[in-house]
Design a protein around this motif. Structure first.
Motif, PDB file in Angstrom:
ATOM      1  N   ASN A  99     -41.263  28.392 -16.510  1.00 17.78           N
ATOM      2  CA  ASN A  99     -41.499  26.954 -16.499  1.00 17.78           C
ATOM      3  C   ASN A  99     -40.487  26.256 -17.403  1.00 17.78           C
ATOM      4  N   GLY A 129     -42.897  18.746  -4.964  1.00 20.48           N
ATOM      5  CA  GLY A 129     -43.791  19.832  -5.349  1.00 20.48           C
ATOM      6  C   GLY A 129     -43.276  20.736  -6.444  1.00 20.48           C
ATOM      7  N   GLN A 173     -42.599  22.030 -10.071  1.00 22.06           N
ATOM      8  CA  GLN A 173     -43.282  21.835 -11.345  1.00 22.06           C
ATOM      9  C   GLN A 173     -42.292  21.871 -12.507  1.00 22.06           C
ATOM     10  N   ARG A 220     -38.408  24.441  -6.314  1.00 19.04           N
ATOM     11  CA  ARG A 220     -38.620  25.160  -7.567  1.00 19.04           C
ATOM     12  C   ARG A 220     -37.430  24.959  -8.480  1.00 19.04           C
ATOM     13  N   LYS A 244     -45.501  17.528 -11.555  1.00 14.11           N
ATOM     14  CA  LYS A 244     -44.831  17.945 -10.324  1.00 14.11           C
ATOM     15  C   LYS A 244     -44.098  16.735  -9.749  1.00 14.11           C
TER      16      LYS A 244
END
Length: 255
Positions: A74, A117, A119, A200, A113
């Motif tokens: 992340n 989509g 994150q 992503r 987000k």
């Protein structure tokens, strides 16, 4: 060495962490891969473990409380004002997964987000600035968003963080956009890929020798693509024992 001693400018990727179902196995793998040393946190906080390189914070790994949730690297973006930036995220069409909250005296964070989509986190550093070493072998060097829908992503990030958007003349065959801070510093990019299964943020670690790093990854129980040369870097995509993908690369030129 590229040491960070104060909060990064607003909008700069500043921290990365990873949640895994077996933290001891993760520390074994990443220790063998990058030579990191670890400062393991208390179990009640998910054993949130600081990964240090040359004594500096490079990343963190924690025990994932939801084994079926999967694993991820992340990315957290520096926010001068976490609450105000979180509002800009929502106003620009994003969503908040975790509302702004204090993490003891370390800082204030949120998880969001974007409209595609993907994150990402927000981090307003206090006692914890984020990565203390970057742009060096075995440390974070860049993050790029890979998405099948780059148009809304470009608009969103430019609105939230005031990035400027520049095409890449070195890679005319790809739909790649540089993201730059208002001062002109490049902080990453957006790669449009119609075949990407989802959006992503991808993490790239710099390494001294991509081929040697691939060998270490395979020996430690991960998988890796064979190294390949691109315009800027000799790179490989590595997958750790939990299925977490990330990229390693040795720079052959500056980007």
């Amino acid at each position: 060495m590229s040491y960070v001693t104060e909060n990064q400018p607003n909008g700069t990727p500043t921290w990365i962490d990873l949640g895994v179902p077996d933290i001891d196995r993760a520390l074994e793998f990443y220790g063998a891969l990058f030579g990191w040393e670890f400062e393991k946190g208390p179990a009640e906080y998910g054993s949130y473990t600081m990964c240090r390189h040359n004594g500096k914070r490079a990343a963190a790994i924690s025990q994932n409380a939801e084994p079926g949730e999967g694993t991820w690297w992340n990315m957290y973006v520096a926010a001068d004002d976490c609450d105000a930036t979180a509002k800009r995220v929502v106003d620009a069409g994003g969503t908040l997964v975790i509302e702004p909250m204090d993490i003891m005296d370390q800082g204030r964070m949120a998880i969001a987000k974007d409209p595609t989509g993907a994150q990402f986190g927000l981090w307003q550093g206090r006692a914890h600035l984020g990565c203390e070493i970057v742009n060096e072998p075995n440390a974070l060097v860049r993050n790029d968003l890979v998405t099948p829908n780059p148009g809304p992503a470009r608009e969103f990030y430019a609105t939230v963080f005031d990035y400027t958007l520049d095409a890449n003349p070195d890679m005319p065959e790809f739909d790649f956009t540089f993201l730059r801070l208002p001062a002109g510093n490049e902080i990453g990019g957006i790669m449009g890929n119609p075949e990407a299964p989802s959006s992503r943020w991808e993490t790239l670690f710099e390494v001294a020798d991509t081929d040697e790093t691939v060998a270490r990854a395979r020996a430690a129980g991960g998988t890796a693509t064979d190294p390949e040369d691109t315009v800027y870097v000799r790179q490989s995509q590595i997958t750790d024992p939990f299925g977490t993908p990330f990229t390693v690369g040795t720079r052959t030129t500056e980007w």
